[in-house]
Design a protein around this motif. Structure first.
Motif, PDB file in Angstrom:
ATOM      1  N   VAL A  11      -6.403 -26.929 -39.570  1.00 58.56           N
ATOM      2  CA  VAL A  11      -5.721 -26.050 -38.614  1.00 58.56           C
ATOM      3  C   VAL A  11      -5.051 -24.888 -39.336  1.00 58.56           C
ATOM      4  CG1 VAL A  11      -3.868 -25.926 -36.898  1.00 58.56           C
ATOM      5  CG2 VAL A  11      -5.356 -27.932 -36.978  1.00 58.56           C
ATOM      6  N   LEU A  12      -4.378 -25.186 -40.434  1.00 58.10           N
ATOM      7  CA  LEU A  12      -3.686 -24.144 -41.192  1.00 58.10           C
ATOM      8  C   LEU A  12      -4.657 -23.114 -41.759  1.00 58.10           C
ATOM      9  CD1 LEU A  12      -1.081 -26.324 -43.123  1.00 58.10           C
ATOM     10  CD2 LEU A  12      -0.662 -24.838 -41.153  1.00 58.10           C
ATOM     11  N   LEU A  13      -5.845 -23.560 -42.142  1.00 55.47           N
ATOM     12  CA  LEU A  13      -6.840 -22.627 -42.680  1.00 55.47           C
ATOM     13  C   LEU A  13      -7.283 -21.613 -41.621  1.00 55.47           C
ATOM     14  CD1 LEU A  13      -9.066 -24.986 -44.883  1.00 55.47           C
ATOM     15  CD2 LEU A  13      -7.472 -23.217 -45.660  1.00 55.47           C
ATOM     16  N   VAL A  14      -7.415 -22.069 -40.382  1.00 52.87           N
ATOM     17  CA  VAL A  14      -7.785 -21.142 -39.297  1.00 52.87           C
ATOM     18  C   VAL A  14      -6.646 -20.150 -39.057  1.00 52.87           C
ATOM     19  CG1 VAL A  14      -8.488 -20.927 -36.884  1.00 52.87           C
ATOM     20  CG2 VAL A  14      -9.275 -22.881 -38.236  1.00 52.87           C
ATOM     21  N   PHE A  15      -5.388 -20.656 -39.036  1.00 49.80           N
ATOM     22  CA  PHE A  15      -4.238 -19.760 -38.900  1.00 49.80           C
ATOM     23  C   PHE A  15      -4.235 -18.728 -40.018  1.00 49.80           C
ATOM     24  CE2 PHE A  15      -1.611 -23.400 -36.831  1.00 49.80           C
ATOM     25  CZ  PHE A  15      -2.252 -23.180 -35.626  1.00 49.80           C
ATOM     26  N   LEU A  16      -4.526 -19.201 -41.241  1.00 47.52           N
ATOM     27  CA  LEU A  16      -4.504 -18.331 -42.413  1.00 47.52           C
ATOM     28  C   LEU A  16      -5.548 -17.225 -42.308  1.00 47.52           C
ATOM     29  CD1 LEU A  16      -3.358 -17.727 -45.219  1.00 47.52           C
ATOM     30  CD2 LEU A  16      -5.055 -19.302 -46.165  1.00 47.52           C
ATOM     31  N   ILE A  17      -6.719 -17.561 -41.781  1.00 47.84           N
ATOM     32  CA  ILE A  17      -7.766 -16.550 -41.600  1.00 47.84           C
ATOM     33  C   ILE A  17      -7.276 -15.445 -40.657  1.00 47.84           C
ATOM     34  CG2 ILE A  17     -10.055 -16.125 -40.604  1.00 47.84           C
ATOM     35  CD1 ILE A  17     -10.825 -18.953 -41.605  1.00 47.84           C
ATOM     36  N   GLY A  18      -6.673 -15.865 -39.524  1.00 44.22           N
ATOM     37  CA  GLY A  18      -6.126 -14.888 -38.583  1.00 44.22           C
ATOM     38  C   GLY A  18      -5.040 -14.042 -39.225  1.00 44.22           C
ATOM     39  N   ASN A 104      -1.736 -22.948 -28.892  1.00 38.73           N
ATOM     40  CA  ASN A 104      -2.573 -22.561 -30.032  1.00 38.73           C
ATOM     41  C   ASN A 104      -2.156 -23.213 -31.343  1.00 38.73           C
ATOM     42  OD1 ASN A 104      -0.238 -21.041 -30.027  1.00 38.73           O
ATOM     43  ND2 ASN A 104      -1.262 -19.065 -30.143  1.00 38.73           N
ATOM     44  N   TYR A 105      -1.156 -24.093 -31.306  1.00 36.12           N
ATOM     45  CA  TYR A 105      -0.795 -24.891 -32.476  1.00 36.12           C
ATOM     46  C   TYR A 105      -0.917 -26.380 -32.144  1.00 36.12           C
ATOM     47  CZ  TYR A 105       1.824 -25.901 -36.832  1.00 36.12           C
ATOM     48  OH  TYR A 105       2.205 -26.324 -38.078  1.00 36.12           O
ATOM     49  N   GLY A 106      -0.227 -26.801 -31.085  1.00 35.43           N
ATOM     50  CA  GLY A 106      -0.186 -28.224 -30.737  1.00 35.43           C
ATOM     51  C   GLY A 106      -1.527 -28.820 -30.372  1.00 35.43           C
ATOM     52  N   ALA A 107      -2.285 -28.133 -29.526  1.00 38.39           N
ATOM     53  CA  ALA A 107      -3.562 -28.678 -29.054  1.00 38.39           C
ATOM     54  C   ALA A 107      -4.550 -28.962 -30.187  1.00 38.39           C
ATOM     55  CB  ALA A 107      -4.177 -27.749 -28.006  1.00 38.39           C
ATOM     56  N   PRO A 108      -4.773 -28.020 -31.123  1.00 38.98           N
ATOM     57  CA  PRO A 108      -5.704 -28.336 -32.213  1.00 38.98           C
ATOM     58  C   PRO A 108      -5.207 -29.442 -33.133  1.00 38.98           C
ATOM     59  CG  PRO A 108      -4.720 -26.159 -32.519  1.00 38.98           C
ATOM     60  CD  PRO A 108      -4.388 -26.596 -31.143  1.00 38.98           C
ATOM     61  N   ILE A 109      -3.886 -29.498 -33.376  1.00 43.32           N
ATOM     62  CA  ILE A 109      -3.340 -30.575 -34.211  1.00 43.32           C
ATOM     63  C   ILE A 109      -3.635 -31.925 -33.569  1.00 43.32           C
ATOM     64  CG2 ILE A 109      -1.186 -31.677 -34.974  1.00 43.32           C
ATOM     65  CD1 ILE A 109      -1.846 -29.365 -36.726  1.00 43.32           C
ATOM     66  N   ILE A 110      -3.384 -32.018 -32.264  1.00 42.51           N
ATOM     67  CA  ILE A 110      -3.603 -33.272 -31.539  1.00 42.51           C
ATOM     68  C   ILE A 110      -5.090 -33.608 -31.469  1.00 42.51           C
ATOM     69  CG2 ILE A 110      -3.414 -34.340 -29.240  1.00 42.51           C
ATOM     70  CD1 ILE A 110      -0.701 -32.783 -29.031  1.00 42.51           C
ATOM     71  N   ALA A 122      -3.306 -33.223 -24.311  1.00 44.79           N
ATOM     72  CA  ALA A 122      -2.684 -32.045 -24.927  1.00 44.79           C
ATOM     73  C   ALA A 122      -2.939 -30.789 -24.097  1.00 44.79           C
ATOM     74  CB  ALA A 122      -3.211 -31.853 -26.345  1.00 44.79           C
ATOM     75  N   VAL A 123      -4.155 -30.633 -23.586  1.00 45.97           N
ATOM     76  CA  VAL A 123      -4.487 -29.466 -22.775  1.00 45.97           C
ATOM     77  C   VAL A 123      -3.702 -29.490 -21.459  1.00 45.97           C
ATOM     78  CG1 VAL A 123      -6.318 -28.297 -21.477  1.00 45.97           C
ATOM     79  CG2 VAL A 123      -6.777 -29.146 -23.780  1.00 45.97           C
ATOM     80  N   SER A 124      -3.587 -30.681 -20.864  1.00 41.03           N
ATOM     81  CA  SER A 124      -2.807 -30.809 -19.625  1.00 41.03           C
ATOM     82  C   SER A 124      -1.351 -30.444 -19.886  1.00 41.03           C
ATOM     83  CB  SER A 124      -2.900 -32.241 -19.100  1.00 41.03           C
ATOM     84  OG  SER A 124      -4.238 -32.599 -18.841  1.00 41.03           O
ATOM     85  N   PRO A 194     -10.363 -22.303 -31.056  1.00 38.09           N
ATOM     86  CA  PRO A 194     -10.399 -21.499 -32.292  1.00 38.09           C
ATOM     87  C   PRO A 194      -9.877 -20.081 -32.102  1.00 38.09           C
ATOM     88  CG  PRO A 194     -12.618 -21.968 -31.489  1.00 38.09           C
ATOM     89  CD  PRO A 194     -11.703 -22.830 -30.723  1.00 38.09           C
ATOM     90  N   THR A 195     -10.108 -19.506 -30.920  1.00 35.26           N
ATOM     91  CA  THR A 195      -9.634 -18.140 -30.668  1.00 35.26           C
ATOM     92  C   THR A 195      -8.122 -18.070 -30.625  1.00 35.26           C
ATOM     93  OG1 THR A 195     -11.647 -17.626 -29.413  1.00 35.26           O
ATOM     94  CG2 THR A 195      -9.764 -16.159 -29.109  1.00 35.26           C
ATOM     95  N   VAL A 196      -7.490 -18.997 -29.889  1.00 41.44           N
ATOM     96  CA  VAL A 196      -6.028 -18.954 -29.797  1.00 41.44           C
ATOM     97  C   VAL A 196      -5.380 -19.314 -31.137  1.00 41.44           C
ATOM     98  CG1 VAL A 196      -5.981 -19.397 -27.306  1.00 41.44           C
ATOM     99  CG2 VAL A 196      -5.854 -21.334 -28.886  1.00 41.44           C
TER     100      VAL A 196
END
Length: 298
Positions: A11-18, A104-110, A122-124, A194-196
């Motif tokens: 997850v952090l790697l995707v954040f880092l790319i953005g 855009n942080y919690g959902a991918p972690i979960i 998580a989405v709900s 991935p977008t968020v």
């Protein structure tokens, strides 16, 4: 260490790319954010609610969110009263501590931690938090009668509101969406997370490092990252929650401040520097705190 490598690091790697792309190219985030808000996220939300087995667990989720929200607001009000802060400071603290980054942080972690079943919860919860944030967040940013009116207008402009209503209506009517219509929805929804995540990295790149008011920032960090999950844990003990849902809610409650709430603080001049400071610090420290919480919960 295993949890960090398998859950947090991807997850952090995707954040880092953005983050890196934003620092490098100075991309205009607005059209990407608009795409996510009006197309990608509604598709993900519709798909999730359309396939979800709606039961009392979702009612408990609403109760949980309401109790957690008002508990954090109350703590902020008591602290602001004790410290004799002005209303704008109180609003800034509420904005940066009552609304967590469950999307855009919690959902991918979960998703990485608990798989598709946990991700559906998580989405709900993300949708529920979006509704809460777009109403109470706007209210506390604007304050007063105009704040309530504006909050309702923002809520009615949210595409996810109608995505949820449509999905629930179809379930109540027992209507099935043809495969040739659901397939494009499912295809689009796969691009949402991935977008968020990239958007969050880009948003963090725009937050300026300034001279922090460490007294207020420290309070915000402690409340958002430490007290919030403890309150969440206490609430889950009082309700007959599915064990997986309880874990999802506790992890969600431990998320850093919502990056999008900074926009409200800027728009309504509700201590934007304080809100952005707490958002930045909680996001950085959450790498450690969320890893520890995931280890505790298992």
């Amino acid at each position: 260490m295993t949890i960090f490598i398998s859950v947090m690091l991807p997850v952090l790697l995707v954040f880092l790319i953005g983050y890196v792309v934003q620092k490098w190219r100075k991309v205009d985030i607005k059209p990407i954010s608009t795409l996510a808000i009006y197309i990608l996220t509604p598709a993900l939300v519709f798909e999730t609610f359309y396939y979800a087995e709606m039961n009392m667990q979702y009612v408990y989720m609403v109760v949980f969110a309401a109790v957690l929200l008002f508990a954090i607001i109350l703590i902020n009000k008591l602290y602001a009263w004790k410290m004799k802060y002005r209303q704008d400071v109180e609003s800034g603290l509420i904005l940066s501590t009552a609304f967590m980054n469950s999307g855009n942080y919690g959902a991918p972690i979960i998703l990485f931690a608990y798989g598709q079943e946990g991700f559906a919860f998580a989405v709900s919860f993300m949708v529920l938090q979006a509704v809460i944030m777009n109403f109470f967040g706007v209210y506390y940013a604007a304050r007063g009668g105009s704040g309530v009116k504006m909050a309702l207008q923002v809520l009615l402009r949210m595409p996810v509101t109608y995505a949820v209503l449509l999905a629930v209506l179809l379930k109540l009517l027992g209507a099935e969406v043809p495969d040739n219509l659901m397939q494009p929805v499912e295809l689009i929804s796969q691009a949402a997370i991935p977008t968020v995540m990239l958007i969050l990295g880009m948003q963090l790149a725009q937050i300026e490092w300034t001279k922090f008011d460490w007294g207020k920032v420290s309070f915000g960090v402690i409340l958002r990252l430490f007290i919030s999950p403890v309150i969440a844990w206490g609430i889950t003990l009082l309700m007959p929650l599915d064990p997986l849902l309880a874990k999802v809610l506790i992890v969600a409650a431990a998320m850093p401040s919502a990056a999008t709430i900074v926009m409200y603080a800027v728009e309504f001049d509700a201590k934007p520097k304080l809100v952005s400071s707490i958002t930045l610090i909680t996001t950085l420290l959450s790498v450690l705190t969320i890893t520890i919480i995931l280890m505790i919960l298992g």
